[in-house]
Design a protein around this motif. Structure first.
Motif, mmCIF file in Angstrom:
data_model
loop_
_atom_site.group_PDB
_atom_site.id
_atom_site.type_symbol
_atom_site.label_atom_id
_atom_site.label_comp_id
_atom_site.label_asym_id
_atom_site.label_seq_id
_atom_site.Cartn_x
_atom_site.Cartn_y
_atom_site.Cartn_z
ATOM 1 N N TRP A 300 0.843 -1.181 0.000
ATOM 2 C CA TRP A 300 0.000 0.000 0.000
ATOM 3 C C TRP A 300 0.892 1.249 0.000
ATOM 4 O O TRP A 300 1.848 1.332 0.801
ATOM 5 C CB TRP A 300 -0.875 0.036 1.247
ATOM 6 N N PRO A 301 0.625 2.229 -0.836
ATOM 7 C CA PRO A 301 1.431 3.463 -0.827
ATOM 8 C C PRO A 301 1.455 4.145 0.542
ATOM 9 O O PRO A 301 2.458 4.767 0.916
ATOM 10 C CB PRO A 301 0.745 4.338 -1.881
ATOM 11 N N ALA A 302 0.375 4.012 1.305
ATOM 12 C CA ALA A 302 0.334 4.631 2.632
ATOM 13 C C ALA A 302 1.402 4.058 3.560
ATOM 14 O O ALA A 302 1.867 4.751 4.475
ATOM 15 C CB ALA A 302 -1.046 4.453 3.255
ATOM 16 N N CYS A 303 1.808 2.804 3.340
ATOM 17 C CA CYS A 303 2.857 2.210 4.178
ATOM 18 C C CYS A 303 4.166 2.974 4.026
ATOM 19 O O CYS A 303 4.876 3.196 5.014
ATOM 20 C CB CYS A 303 3.050 0.734 3.819
ATOM 21 N N ASP A 304 4.495 3.359 2.796
ATOM 22 C CA ASP A 304 5.735 4.110 2.574
ATOM 23 C C ASP A 304 5.690 5.444 3.320
ATOM 24 O O ASP A 304 6.675 5.845 3.959
ATOM 25 C CB ASP A 304 5.953 4.351 1.078
ATOM 26 N N ARG A 305 4.550 6.132 3.242
ATOM 27 C CA ARG A 305 4.437 7.417 3.925
ATOM 28 C C ARG A 305 4.441 7.245 5.444
ATOM 29 O O ARG A 305 5.025 8.063 6.162
ATOM 30 C CB ARG A 305 3.162 8.147 3.477
ATOM 31 N N TRP A 306 3.804 6.188 5.918
ATOM 32 C CA TRP A 306 3.798 5.902 7.351
ATOM 33 C C TRP A 306 5.208 5.636 7.861
ATOM 34 O O TRP A 306 5.604 6.137 8.920
ATOM 35 C CB TRP A 306 2.893 4.703 7.621
ATOM 36 N N LEU A 307 5.976 4.862 7.113
ATOM 37 C CA LEU A 307 7.353 4.562 7.519
ATOM 38 C C LEU A 307 8.203 5.825 7.577
ATOM 39 O O LEU A 307 9.033 5.994 8.483
ATOM 40 C CB LEU A 307 7.966 3.547 6.558
ATOM 41 N N GLU A 308 7.988 6.719 6.635
ATOM 42 C CA GLU A 308 8.748 7.966 6.634
ATOM 43 C C GLU A 308 8.384 8.815 7.852
ATOM 44 O O GLU A 308 9.265 9.405 8.508
ATOM 45 C CB GLU A 308 8.461 8.744 5.344
ATOM 46 N N ARG A 309 7.113 8.879 8.186
ATOM 47 C CA ARG A 309 6.687 9.650 9.356
ATOM 48 C C ARG A 309 7.111 8.972 10.663
ATOM 49 O O ARG A 309 7.297 9.640 11.688
ATOM 50 C CB ARG A 309 5.166 9.839 9.322
ATOM 51 N N ALA A 310 7.310 7.657 10.623
ATOM 52 C CA ALA A 310 7.693 6.917 11.826
ATOM 53 C C ALA A 310 9.164 7.063 12.175
ATOM 54 O O ALA A 310 9.557 6.868 13.330
ATOM 55 C CB ALA A 310 7.366 5.435 11.645
ATOM 56 N N ARG A 311 9.984 7.411 11.194
ATOM 57 C CA ARG A 311 11.440 7.390 11.390
ATOM 58 C C ARG A 311 11.906 8.254 12.565
ATOM 59 O O ARG A 311 12.710 7.788 13.386
ATOM 60 C CB ARG A 311 12.132 7.797 10.080
ATOM 61 N N PRO A 312 11.459 9.520 12.729
ATOM 62 C CA PRO A 312 11.941 10.321 13.867
ATOM 63 C C PRO A 312 11.596 9.693 15.220
ATOM 64 O O PRO A 312 12.439 9.666 16.131
ATOM 65 C CB PRO A 312 11.241 11.669 13.673
ATOM 66 N N ALA A 313 10.373 9.194 15.362
ATOM 67 C CA ALA A 313 9.963 8.601 16.636
ATOM 68 C C ALA A 313 10.773 7.357 16.952
ATOM 69 O O ALA A 313 11.244 7.172 18.084
ATOM 70 C CB ALA A 313 8.465 8.261 16.598
ATOM 71 N N MET A 314 10.952 6.495 15.964
ATOM 72 C CA MET A 314 11.653 5.246 16.226
ATOM 73 C C MET A 314 13.127 5.480 16.531
ATOM 74 O O MET A 314 13.710 4.804 17.391
ATOM 75 C CB MET A 314 11.492 4.290 15.046
ATOM 76 N N SER A 315 13.738 6.436 15.853
ATOM 77 C CA SER A 315 15.142 6.724 16.125
ATOM 78 C C SER A 315 15.311 7.268 17.546
ATOM 79 O O SER A 315 16.281 6.935 18.244
ATOM 80 C CB SER A 315 15.691 7.714 15.095
ATOM 81 N N LEU A 316 14.374 8.109 17.999
ATOM 82 C CA LEU A 316 14.438 8.612 19.365
ATOM 83 C C LEU A 316 14.222 7.488 20.374
ATOM 84 O O LEU A 316 14.957 7.368 21.363
ATOM 85 C CB LEU A 316 13.387 9.707 19.571
ATOM 86 N N ILE A 317 13.223 6.647 20.140
ATOM 87 C CA ILE A 317 12.901 5.576 21.084
ATOM 88 C C ILE A 317 14.039 4.578 21.212
ATOM 89 O O ILE A 317 14.437 4.198 22.320
ATOM 90 C CB ILE A 317 11.591 4.882 20.675
ATOM 91 N N VAL A 318 14.590 4.128 20.087
ATOM 92 C CA VAL A 318 15.662 3.132 20.177
ATOM 93 C C VAL A 318 16.930 3.745 20.764
ATOM 94 O O VAL A 318 17.655 3.096 21.535
ATOM 95 C CB VAL A 318 15.947 2.458 18.818
ATOM 96 N N SER A 319 17.204 5.004 20.453
ATOM 97 C CA SER A 319 18.388 5.658 21.016
ATOM 98 C C SER A 319 18.251 5.819 22.525
ATOM 99 O O SER A 319 19.197 5.567 23.287
ATOM 100 C CB SER A 319 18.609 7.021 20.357
ATOM 101 N N ALA A 320 17.071 6.233 22.985
ATOM 102 C CA ALA A 320 16.838 6.376 24.422
ATOM 103 C C ALA A 320 16.887 5.029 25.124
ATOM 104 O O ALA A 320 17.419 4.914 26.237
ATOM 105 C CB ALA A 320 15.497 7.053 24.664
ATOM 106 N N SER A 321 16.363 3.989 24.491
ATOM 107 C CA SER A 321 16.373 2.650 25.082
ATOM 108 C C SER A 321 17.801 2.153 25.266
ATOM 109 O O SER A 321 18.150 1.558 26.305
ATOM 110 C CB SER A 321 15.592 1.672 24.202
#
Length: 390
Positions: A300-321
């Motif tokens: 689904w094209p929305a998956c690509d956009r979702w992944l792009e929007r998810a990148r800042p949150a996931m990078s912060l979460i994994v770095s903090a963890s």
């Protein structure tokens, strides 16, 4: 390190499982250590147990014999021994000693799993449950319990207890969970007491992120990672923490609520509800997350956009963890489809600047490995984890 600050226990285990008629404890600390070693390795010789526990050989022999007499362990085939010494019989868990049933209660569904004492998943059920209130919850859980016991020919007197994982956070008032809409009738209720009374078995209740982490520790990543952060993707974004093989819940039971670190920098949480909303804007409307996942298409094209929007949150979460816990692994799980988890992992960046050309060791970022519904299986594991194992 064991976190006793917020244990998910209600009532006492059934008397049939007590060590003695006057002692409502099912296993002593030494027995739990021994049982957990056998659980993790599948089978061990008594000589191996002596080396692993550091207990005297006579103590291990006595513990094994007592647990065998109570029906928790049995002696299997003879295992070859390296070096000198006689071969030793394998010590194994008795699968039929007990079973548990776990339930996952989400905003749109109820899932269940029945698990035996050796960790074998005997069966599972799933049901869409719109407009779930207390009376309907009791009816659905009772039906699942009766069906699982009947289908898999498990006697009710072998049922050690019930585990329940529910979405939401604890408010510091016993076992009261602040569940999101549309679970308004379940929010802030004493569900553990209600379910224990109505279902006739002791209930262990925890939030879905912690429960899924427990299941992952027993049947998934926990087989090779002693410490990990579990990220639970669903309507919201939560999680659970396993440190040195033990669940860490925190002072109020909310350890692992990773989305809480995103509000200050103003980063949106990459939830599955966000993906559902993005699909709706593309003309793909689904009634709830369950309906979306039933027809999930990673292209689904929305998956690509979702992944792009998810990148800042996931990078912060994994770095903090990594900075706070230094875990062996960070697990992408919950209701997140594996194909989406793999792409999300590929886009997650850990802030790890080198010094003198060397970086800090980094954890493995992996999709969940526990079979099928992690929360229902984890909920089934809760009573065993709290009383028989470490």
């Amino acid at each position: 390190m064991e976190d006793d600050s917020h244990r998910p226990e209600t009532g006492t285990p059934p008397p049939a499982f007590w060590r003695t008629p006057a002692d409502p404890v099912v296993a002593s600390p030494n027995e739990r250590e021994l049982l957990d070693l056998v659980r993790r390795h599948g089978r061990m010789s008594r000589a191996d147990l002596v080396r692993a526990t550091g207990l005297a050989a006579q103590s291990v022999m006595r513990l094994v014999d007592e647990l065998r007499d109570r029906g928790l362990l049995h002696l299997g085939e003879t295992l070859p021994r390296e070096g000198r010494g006689k071969p030793s019989q394998a010590v194994e868990l008795v699968p039929g000693h007990a079973c548990t049933i776990g339930f996952s209660v989400t905003t749109d569904s109820v899932s269940s799993a029945i698990v035996d004492f050796a960790g074998n998943v005997l069966g599972q059920r799933h049901e869409q449950t719109p407009d779930l209130d207390r009376s309907k919850l009791v009816a659905v859980l009772r039906q699942h319990m009766q069906t699982l016991l009947h289908t898999h020919k498990v006697s009710p007197d072998r049922l050690f207890g019930l585990g329940v994982g529910i979405t939401g956070f604890f408010v510091g008032e016993g076992r009261r969970v602040n569940a999101p809409s549309p679970l308004d009738d379940l929010a802030l209720a004493d569900l553990d007491e209600l379910l224990t009374r109505e279902l006739g078995h002791p209930v262990w209740l925890d939030n879905d992120g912690t429960v899924a982490a427990v299941g992952e520790s027993m049947l998934g990543v926990g087989r090779w990672a002693r410490s990990f952060v579990y990220l639970y993707f669903s309507l919201g974004l939560g999680g659970g923490l396993i440190v040195n093989g033990r669940c860490v819940r925190g002072a109020h039971g909310n350890a692992g609520e990773v989305a809480g670190m995103l509000s200050i920098p103003g980063i949106e949480a990459p939830t599955l509800e966000l993906l559902r909303e993005m699909l709706a804007s593309d003309g793909l409307a689904f009634a709830d997350i369950g309906a979306m996942l039933a027809q999930f298409n990673p292209h689904w094209p929305a998956c690509d956009r979702w992944l792009e929007r998810a990148r800042p949150a996931m990078s912060l979460i994994v770095s903090a963890s990594v900075a706070l816990l230094d875990p062996d692994a960070i697990v992408y799980g919950g209701r997140l489809p594996r194909a989406l988890a793999e792409r999300l992992i590929a886009g997650s960046t850990i802030d790890n600047k080198p010094r003198r050309g060397r970086k800090r060791p980094e954890p493995r970022l992996v999709p969940a490995e526990a079979p099928s519904d992690a929360t229902a299986i984890g909920a089934a594991a809760l009573p065993f984890k709290e009383h028989f194992f470490l």
